[in-house]
Write a protein that holds these residues in place. Structure first.
Motif, PDB file in Angstrom:
ATOM      1  N   ASN A 263      -7.977  52.311  82.914  1.00  0.00           N
ATOM      2  CA  ASN A 263      -8.093  52.250  84.371  1.00  0.00           C
ATOM      3  C   ASN A 263      -9.344  52.986  84.845  1.00  0.00           C
ATOM      4  O   ASN A 263     -10.093  52.486  85.669  1.00  0.00           O
ATOM      5  CB  ASN A 263      -6.845  52.832  85.036  1.00  0.00           C
ATOM      6  CG  ASN A 263      -6.847  52.630  86.536  1.00  0.00           C
ATOM      7  OD1 ASN A 263      -7.551  53.307  87.272  1.00  0.00           O
ATOM      8  ND2 ASN A 263      -6.039  51.685  86.996  1.00  0.00           N
ATOM      9  N   SER A 264      -9.558  54.196  84.279  1.00  0.00           N
ATOM     10  CA  SER A 264     -10.749  54.967  84.638  1.00  0.00           C
ATOM     11  C   SER A 264     -11.043  55.989  83.550  1.00  0.00           C
ATOM     12  O   SER A 264     -10.170  56.297  82.726  1.00  0.00           O
ATOM     13  CB  SER A 264     -10.559  55.674  85.989  1.00  0.00           C
ATOM     14  OG  SER A 264      -9.530  56.654  85.897  1.00  0.00           O
ATOM     15  N   GLU A 277     -14.835  50.477  80.292  1.00  0.00           N
ATOM     16  CA  GLU A 277     -14.868  49.976  81.655  1.00  0.00           C
ATOM     17  C   GLU A 277     -13.450  49.704  82.145  1.00  0.00           C
ATOM     18  O   GLU A 277     -12.543  49.439  81.337  1.00  0.00           O
ATOM     19  CB  GLU A 277     -15.695  48.683  81.736  1.00  0.00           C
ATOM     20  CG  GLU A 277     -17.160  48.882  81.456  1.00  0.00           C
ATOM     21  CD  GLU A 277     -17.949  47.601  81.644  1.00  0.00           C
ATOM     22  OE1 GLU A 277     -17.369  46.614  82.161  1.00  0.00           O
ATOM     23  OE2 GLU A 277     -19.141  47.592  81.279  1.00  0.00           O
ATOM     24  N   LYS A 278     -13.279  49.770  83.440  1.00  0.00           N
ATOM     25  CA  LYS A 278     -11.972  49.510  84.019  1.00  0.00           C
ATOM     26  C   LYS A 278     -11.503  48.100  83.657  1.00  0.00           C
ATOM     27  O   LYS A 278     -12.258  47.131  83.793  1.00  0.00           O
ATOM     28  CB  LYS A 278     -12.026  49.657  85.539  1.00  0.00           C
ATOM     29  CG  LYS A 278     -10.669  49.448  86.212  1.00  0.00           C
ATOM     30  CD  LYS A 278     -10.732  49.772  87.690  1.00  0.00           C
ATOM     31  CE  LYS A 278      -9.352  49.612  88.325  1.00  0.00           C
ATOM     32  NZ  LYS A 278      -9.326  50.020  89.741  1.00  0.00           N
ATOM     33  N   ASP A 338      -3.662  48.720  88.542  1.00  0.00           N
ATOM     34  CA  ASP A 338      -3.504  49.376  89.841  1.00  0.00           C
ATOM     35  C   ASP A 338      -2.170  49.031  90.497  1.00  0.00           C
ATOM     36  O   ASP A 338      -1.615  49.829  91.246  1.00  0.00           O
ATOM     37  CB  ASP A 338      -4.645  48.983  90.791  1.00  0.00           C
ATOM     38  CG  ASP A 338      -5.982  49.568  90.350  1.00  0.00           C
ATOM     39  OD1 ASP A 338      -5.971  50.671  89.777  1.00  0.00           O
ATOM     40  OD2 ASP A 338      -7.013  48.929  90.579  1.00  0.00           O
TER      41      ASP A 338
END
Length: 487
Positions: A263-264, A277-278, A338
């Motif tokens: 995600n991050s 990368e996300k 998310d």
């Protein structure tokens, strides 16, 4: 009236709660608690006393209203016990209303009733028309059933309100892509299940909600799983409650399998410059094919402090990377999509969202109340079977307070209050003298035989019931004390 007499009053049974600790974890699983800046102990305490006060007052109203309707005199109506003195009292008509200082329950004192106050002088006099003992048996029965009826109806009303206001959201068991994740192998081994199994049914009932599986297993007898395309019937070990009690921190040992999705990457991560990368999905580590968190974790543990070769899938393309694993066995990244909808879109699991109209929420609330009661009865059966070890999880005041979340959340508060209200309804209807159920038992005997038990018999029955209740209270709260001191 002495302290012993006060504690002997009719509704001391409001403090007798027997339940399996850990039930709350499942009960409240659908709610997301929002953090507030207040001590968790204070929050739990406030919720406990607010919930208890609501339940006590409404339970007593369940006796008070039919008593007044049948023109029976009610001498006192108290929230908490007024030993020696009351924090507040006011007499309105023939009834004294008040708030005591000892928060162990509450009571209504009904004239002409052989209750735990043991008012022998009043009972020795000729019956008056306004006294409980002068009323027909069917009226006395309604008065005695009023408290437990209100408790159950209250729970149903709360469940209706929760269904209408918040609806219901859960992870569908049928929507799992590759079975469940057994997060605690000890508990999984005790049941004979493993990661990747699919739950088909528990006690013959199809499993719909993934989040309720641990709860259903605690109270269940048999279950069916699907493994490698084959259906397997298994029995829940008789001592499984004791096993899960010893692993309370892992009581939610069954979960959905989640993919290892980046995600991050925090700036202070050892892999801040690795090239993650996300949205990257980890699919290979040191030549081993992986997809889920449960598959990745062993390789991270095995390669602590090392630099390893990884492959991630990015926009349909395989991208090779080299990453550092910390000494704690972490990549130093945050994981997950998310939104829950993204998991559903990718086919990993499906989130069911049910929204109810007001009319639809009524049967939903009723069904929730009935299921909560029947599940609790199943738990009580296990408590009275020494082989299950469930008696070790009987709890008192500390356990009741522990049922509330340590952050303030209205849905969670009301769900817990409804659950405790169900407990009150069941415990009070048990055929134990001094409980509502004891009075009901003697009234039914009178209605069937046409013979009323003697006052002397009822007096001795009340004394017996008192000692049973005291024993239960000591045992339940003694369990709390033992856990606090030694566990």
């Amino acid at each position: 009236m002495s302290l012993a007499d006060k504690l002997f009053l009719k509704y001391v049974d409001l403090t007798v709660f027997l339940f399996l600790s850990g039930c709350k974890n499942v009960l409240l699983s659908d709610f997301n608690f929002q953090e507030k800046r207040m001590s968790p102990i204070i929050i739990k305490t406030i919720q406990f006393f607010l919930s208890l006060s609501i339940l006590i007052v409404l339970h007593e109203l369940g006796h008070f209203i039919p008593a007044k309707y049948f023109k029976t005199r009610v001498e006192k109506f108290y929230l908490f016990f007024d030993v020696k003195f009351a924090l507040f009292k006011k007499k309105i008509g023939e009834t004294e209303y008040g708030i005591g200082w000892l928060p162990l329950g509450g009571y209504v004192k009904i004239s002409g009733m052989i209750d735990e106050s043991m008012d022998k002088e009043a009972m020795a006099e000729e019956p008056k028309e306004w006294e409980f003992r002068s009323k027909p048996a069917w009226q006395r029965l309604i008065i005695m059933l009023g408290g437990v009826t209100v408790n159950f109806v209250l729970a149903v009303i709360i469940f209706i309100g929760l269904a209408f206001t918040y609806g219901e959201q859960y992870i569908s068991n049928d929507g799992l892509k590759d079975g469940v994740w057994v997060t605690d192998t000890n508990l999984g081994d005790a049941l004979g299940i493993k990661t990747g199994d699919r739950f088909v049914a528990i006690d013959g009932k199809e499993v719909e909600n993934l989040q309720t599986i641990p709860y259903e297993l605690v109270y269940g007898e048999k279950f069916t799983i699907e493994r490698d395309g084959n259906k397997i019937e298994k029995e829940v070990p008789v001592d499984f409650i004791e096993t899960i009690s010893a692993n309370k921190e892992n009581a939610r040992f069954i979960s959905q399998r989640s993919p290892f999705i980046i995600n991050s990457v925090p700036k202070n991560s050892p892999n801040s410059t690795t090239g993650f990368e996300k949205g990257d999905a980890l699919i290979e580590i040191e030549g081993n094919t992986v997809e889920y968190l449960d598959q990745v974790s062993p390789y991270l543990e095995e390669n602590k402090g090392k630099t390893v070769n990884l492959v991630v899938k990015r926009n349909g393309t395989n991208v090779p990377l080299q990453a550092k694993i910390s000494d704690e066995g972490k990549l130093g990244v945050t994981l997950g999509f998310d939104t829950m909808e993204e998991y559903a879109e990718k086919g990993y699991f499906k989130v069911e969202t049910l929204n109810y109209t007001f009319l639809e929420s009524i049967p939903a609330g009723w069904n929730k109340g009935v299921k909560t009661l029947t599940d609790y009865i199943k738990g009580m059966k296990k408590i009275f079977n020494p082989d299950t070890g469930a008696y070790k999880e009987v709890g008192g005041f500390a356990a009741i307070g522990g049922m509330f979340p340590d952050t303030w959340n209205w849905p969670a508060f009301w769900a817990t209050t409804a659950f405790i209200s169900i407990i009150l309804a069941f415990m009070n209807i048990l055929p134990i003298p001094a409980l509502d159920g004891g009075h009901v038992m003697f009234l039914l005997y009178e209605m069937v035989t046409g013979r009323k038990p003697s006052d002397k018999f009822l007096e001795y029955a009340q004394i017996t019931g008192f000692f049973i209740l005291i024993a239960l209270l000591l045992f339940a709260n003694g369990n709390d004390l033992y856990k606090w001191l030694f566990k």
